[in-house]
Design a protein around this motif. Structure first.
Motif, PDB file in Angstrom:
ATOM      1  N   MET A  89     -12.155  86.891 -33.756  1.00  0.00           N
ATOM      2  CA  MET A  89     -13.449  87.257 -33.173  1.00  0.00           C
ATOM      3  C   MET A  89     -13.712  88.751 -33.357  1.00  0.00           C
ATOM      4  N   GLY A  90     -12.694  89.575 -33.083  1.00  0.00           N
ATOM      5  CA  GLY A  90     -12.844  91.018 -33.243  1.00  0.00           C
ATOM      6  C   GLY A  90     -13.148  91.420 -34.674  1.00  0.00           C
ATOM      7  N   ILE A  91     -12.500  90.762 -35.615  1.00  0.00           N
ATOM      8  CA  ILE A  91     -12.744  91.066 -37.027  1.00  0.00           C
ATOM      9  C   ILE A  91     -14.162  90.664 -37.419  1.00  0.00           C
ATOM     10  N   CYS A  92     -14.608  89.506 -36.935  1.00  0.00           N
ATOM     11  CA  CYS A  92     -15.983  89.066 -37.211  1.00  0.00           C
ATOM     12  C   CYS A  92     -16.995  90.078 -36.659  1.00  0.00           C
ATOM     13  N   LEU A  93     -16.733  90.605 -35.457  1.00  0.00           N
ATOM     14  CA  LEU A  93     -17.631  91.606 -34.885  1.00  0.00           C
ATOM     15  C   LEU A  93     -17.669  92.861 -35.752  1.00  0.00           C
ATOM     16  N   PHE A  94     -16.495  93.285 -36.219  1.00  0.00           N
ATOM     17  CA  PHE A  94     -16.419  94.472 -37.072  1.00  0.00           C
ATOM     18  C   PHE A  94     -17.195  94.256 -38.368  1.00  0.00           C
ATOM     19  N   MET A  95     -17.142  93.037 -38.892  1.00  0.00           N
ATOM     20  CA  MET A  95     -17.831  92.702 -40.148  1.00  0.00           C
ATOM     21  C   MET A  95     -19.288  92.315 -39.916  1.00  0.00           C
ATOM     22  N   GLU A  96     -19.732  92.368 -38.627  1.00  0.00           N
ATOM     23  CA  GLU A  96     -21.095  91.996 -38.237  1.00  0.00           C
ATOM     24  C   GLU A  96     -21.406  90.538 -38.569  1.00  0.00           C
ATOM     25  N   ASN A  97     -20.371  89.728 -38.542  1.00  0.00           N
ATOM     26  CA  ASN A  97     -20.520  88.269 -38.684  1.00  0.00           C
ATOM     27  C   ASN A  97     -20.604  87.690 -37.278  1.00  0.00           C
ATOM     28  N   TYR A  98     -21.785  87.794 -36.659  1.00  0.00           N
ATOM     29  CA  TYR A  98     -21.929  87.443 -35.255  1.00  0.00           C
ATOM     30  C   TYR A  98     -21.801  85.949 -34.994  1.00  0.00           C
ATOM     31  N   ASP A  99     -22.252  85.141 -35.943  1.00  0.00           N
ATOM     32  CA  ASP A  99     -22.090  83.692 -35.768  1.00  0.00           C
ATOM     33  C   ASP A  99     -20.602  83.325 -35.726  1.00  0.00           C
ATOM     34  N   GLY A 100     -19.823  83.936 -36.610  1.00  0.00           N
ATOM     35  CA  GLY A 100     -18.384  83.683 -36.604  1.00  0.00           C
ATOM     36  C   GLY A 100     -17.740  84.175 -35.316  1.00  0.00           C
ATOM     37  N   ALA A 101     -18.197  85.342 -34.829  1.00  0.00           N
ATOM     38  CA  ALA A 101     -17.650  85.884 -33.580  1.00  0.00           C
ATOM     39  C   ALA A 101     -17.928  84.951 -32.412  1.00  0.00           C
ATOM     40  N   VAL A 102     -19.141  84.394 -32.344  1.00  0.00           N
ATOM     41  CA  VAL A 102     -19.482  83.451 -31.280  1.00  0.00           C
ATOM     42  C   VAL A 102     -18.630  82.198 -31.383  1.00  0.00           C
ATOM     43  N   ARG A 103     -18.437  81.725 -32.599  1.00  0.00           N
ATOM     44  CA  ARG A 103     -17.658  80.498 -32.802  1.00  0.00           C
ATOM     45  C   ARG A 103     -16.243  80.660 -32.260  1.00  0.00           C
ATOM     46  N   LEU A 156     -23.543  88.950 -27.445  1.00  0.00           N
ATOM     47  CA  LEU A 156     -23.656  88.252 -28.731  1.00  0.00           C
ATOM     48  C   LEU A 156     -24.759  87.206 -28.696  1.00  0.00           C
ATOM     49  N   TYR A 157     -24.781  86.409 -27.648  1.00  0.00           N
ATOM     50  CA  TYR A 157     -25.816  85.378 -27.523  1.00  0.00           C
ATOM     51  C   TYR A 157     -27.214  86.002 -27.571  1.00  0.00           C
ATOM     52  N   ILE A 158     -27.396  87.090 -26.829  1.00  0.00           N
ATOM     53  CA  ILE A 158     -28.712  87.738 -26.789  1.00  0.00           C
ATOM     54  C   ILE A 158     -29.081  88.284 -28.167  1.00  0.00           C
ATOM     55  N   ALA A 159     -28.096  88.853 -28.872  1.00  0.00           N
ATOM     56  CA  ALA A 159     -28.351  89.366 -30.223  1.00  0.00           C
ATOM     57  C   ALA A 159     -28.748  88.256 -31.183  1.00  0.00           C
ATOM     58  N   LEU A 160     -28.292  87.030 -30.889  1.00  0.00           N
ATOM     59  CA  LEU A 160     -28.598  85.876 -31.742  1.00  0.00           C
ATOM     60  C   LEU A 160     -29.770  85.067 -31.186  1.00  0.00           C
ATOM     61  N   ASP A 161     -30.589  85.708 -30.334  1.00  0.00           N
ATOM     62  CA  ASP A 161     -31.791  85.088 -29.757  1.00  0.00           C
ATOM     63  C   ASP A 161     -31.472  83.862 -28.916  1.00  0.00           C
ATOM     64  N   ARG A 162     -30.334  83.874 -28.265  1.00  0.00           N
ATOM     65  CA  ARG A 162     -29.989  82.819 -27.302  1.00  0.00           C
ATOM     66  C   ARG A 162     -29.937  83.466 -25.923  1.00  0.00           C
ATOM     67  N   LYS A 163     -31.116  83.934 -25.492  1.00  0.00           N
ATOM     68  CA  LYS A 163     -31.186  84.798 -24.321  1.00  0.00           C
ATOM     69  C   LYS A 163     -30.718  84.111 -23.048  1.00  0.00           C
ATOM     70  N   SER A 164     -31.151  82.889 -22.772  1.00  0.00           N
ATOM     71  CA  SER A 164     -30.780  82.240 -21.516  1.00  0.00           C
ATOM     72  C   SER A 164     -29.268  82.036 -21.424  1.00  0.00           C
ATOM     73  N   THR A 165     -28.655  81.650 -22.557  1.00  0.00           N
ATOM     74  CA  THR A 165     -27.198  81.495 -22.594  1.00  0.00           C
ATOM     75  C   THR A 165     -26.516  82.844 -22.399  1.00  0.00           C
ATOM     76  N   GLY A 166     -27.106  83.873 -23.000  1.00  0.00           N
ATOM     77  CA  GLY A 166     -26.545  85.214 -22.874  1.00  0.00           C
ATOM     78  C   GLY A 166     -26.614  85.738 -21.457  1.00  0.00           C
ATOM     79  N   ILE A 167     -27.750  85.557 -20.781  1.00  0.00           N
ATOM     80  CA  ILE A 167     -27.899  86.017 -19.408  1.00  0.00           C
ATOM     81  C   ILE A 167     -26.932  85.281 -18.494  1.00  0.00           C
TER      82      ILE A 167
END
Length: 416
Positions: free
Chosen positions: A330-344, A374-385
């Protein structure tokens, strides 16, 4: 030096089998502040310069070139490092431990009375475990002393060699990594009074930070006369790993209820339910493989995935060694800006964390924070909140409802 003034509601005593310890003289409820302790000395991580104030460890908008000048009272420490940095230029690279000890030496030279950090314990009386150190740690201390002489010999008067060995040993056992709300490293500090807290894998308090102050808050109900216990280590791992870590760094074995019963170990090293039963040797071999992989791999996503693939036929997804690999991935995905992978990967980590860690855990709160953002950045606001609300519920207990981190998170959730 003046006598200790003590801390209201807190008594120092001889804890059976543990040496010095602290206990309460009145009841404390969950989330209640027992006491706070300002850092005796501290250093900001070099990576945080320009983002965090060097003097008070709060987030700021100032430039890295002015990280000292906003606080005149810190001029002596600025002068100490500034002169050394000017001499060495780009070659100025002492470790955080060396920088911290240099600052302690500078302060000790001028200290005439007990500091607010030493209401119960003087810095010089902290445990160093000199007689318990192996050759590797002795060599490490010698390397630190060499670094201290190399970078600071023109700017400091040093005590004798034995005194330096003692001081570095004390910092090794009692230094605190100051972390923010996502458990990112901000710097290194020493808090003498906090050093009196003994360890338990079933802690009833947690230590968090408000700038350069450490705060001790209850995460269980504590009754008059009970000892105060914090955790020195990450509690995710099974008993054998925790004991090895405690012996290696702090020179003791824990005898708390969890270490005696090992009640969570089977959950933490969960294996697959297969038609062919997995033997104990196979499990031990896979634990050994996982431990070696955790120690050796260089945070490469491919290696994490290969390790997960190798362990998955035997270990359940909730097994802590698989969880560790997924958290690194997850940390590596965040560093690579692979946010979908980080969420997974984060979603696979989140649920087991809530089972394996204590309810009021900074590790759980930091994961909810990461996932919410991450959720909010991926336009999943309700899940993020929803995730941020879960983080907030924990943070209000461990940091206190008036902490800057709590206030900032509430503003973030309102979109301010």
């Amino acid at each position: 030096m003046v006598e200790s003034e003590g801390i209201a509601g807190i008594d120092q005593f001889d804890s059976p089998g543990k040496g010095r310890g602290l206990r309460v003289s009145r009841a404390y409820g969950v989330g209640e502040l027992l006491f706070s302790c300002p850092a005796y000395s501290y250093v900001l991580s070099v990576n945080e310069r320009g983002f965090i104030c060097e003097q008070c460890f709060t987030r700021s908008d100032f430039s890295s070139s002015s990280f000292f000048f906003g606080h005149k009272k810190n001029w002596p420490m600025h002068k100490l490092e500034c002169h050394a940095m000017c001499v060495f230029g780009e070659n100025w690279c002492p470790s955080e431990t060396v920088r911290l000890v240099a600052r302690i030496i500078a302060r000790l030279r001028h200290q005439r009375e007990r500091s607010p950090s030493e209401k119960l314990l003087l810095l010089r009386d902290m445990e160093g475990h000199m007689d318990d150190m192996d050759n590797e740690k002795r060599e490490m201390n010698e390397a630190h002393i060499a670094g201290l002489h190399h970078f600071y010999s023109k700017h400091l008067d040093f005590p004798d060699h034995q005194a330096l060995l003692t001081l570095f040993s004390q910092i090794h056992c009692n230094g605190f990594t100051v972390e923010d709300e996502e458990l990112s490293n901000l710097g290194l500090a020493v808090f003498p009074d906090i050093a009196l807290l003994n360890h338990s894998c079933c802690p009833n308090v947690i230590v968090t930070y408000r700038g350069i102050n450490a705060e001790v808050r209850a995460v269980q109900e504590i009754h008059p006369g009970q000892e105060i216990y914090t955790s020195y280590i990450d509690l995710l791992y099974p008993t054998e790993d925790r004991i090895e870590r405690l012996r290696g760094v702090y020179y003791f074995s824990c005898d708390c209820k969890e270490c005696k019963t090992k009640s969570m170990d089977m959950e933490k090293i969960k294996v697959r339910k297969l038609s062919d039963e997995i033997g104990q040797k196979e499990i031990r071999d896979m634990v050994r493989y996982a431990q070696n992989a955790m120690e050796d791999f260089r945070r490469l996503l491919e290696m994490c995935e290969l390790s997960i693939d190798k362990m998955s036929p035997v270990f359940d997804d909730a097994n802590i060694y698989v969880l560790h690999m997924m958290y690194q991935a997850m940390g590596i995905c965040l560093f690579m800006e692979n946010y979908d992978g980080a969420v997974r990967y984060g979603e696979k980590v989140m649920k087991p964390y809530t089972v394996l860690y204590p309810a009021f855990s900074l590790n759980i709160a930091s994961m909810y924070l990461k996932m919410g953002r991450l959720y909010i950045a991926l336009d999943r606001k309700s899940t993020g909140i929803s995730a941020l609300q879960k983080a907030l519920a924990i943070m209000e207990v461990v940091h206190g409802k008036d902490h800057t981190y709590v206030t900032e998170l509430k503003q973030e959730m309102r979109g301010e």
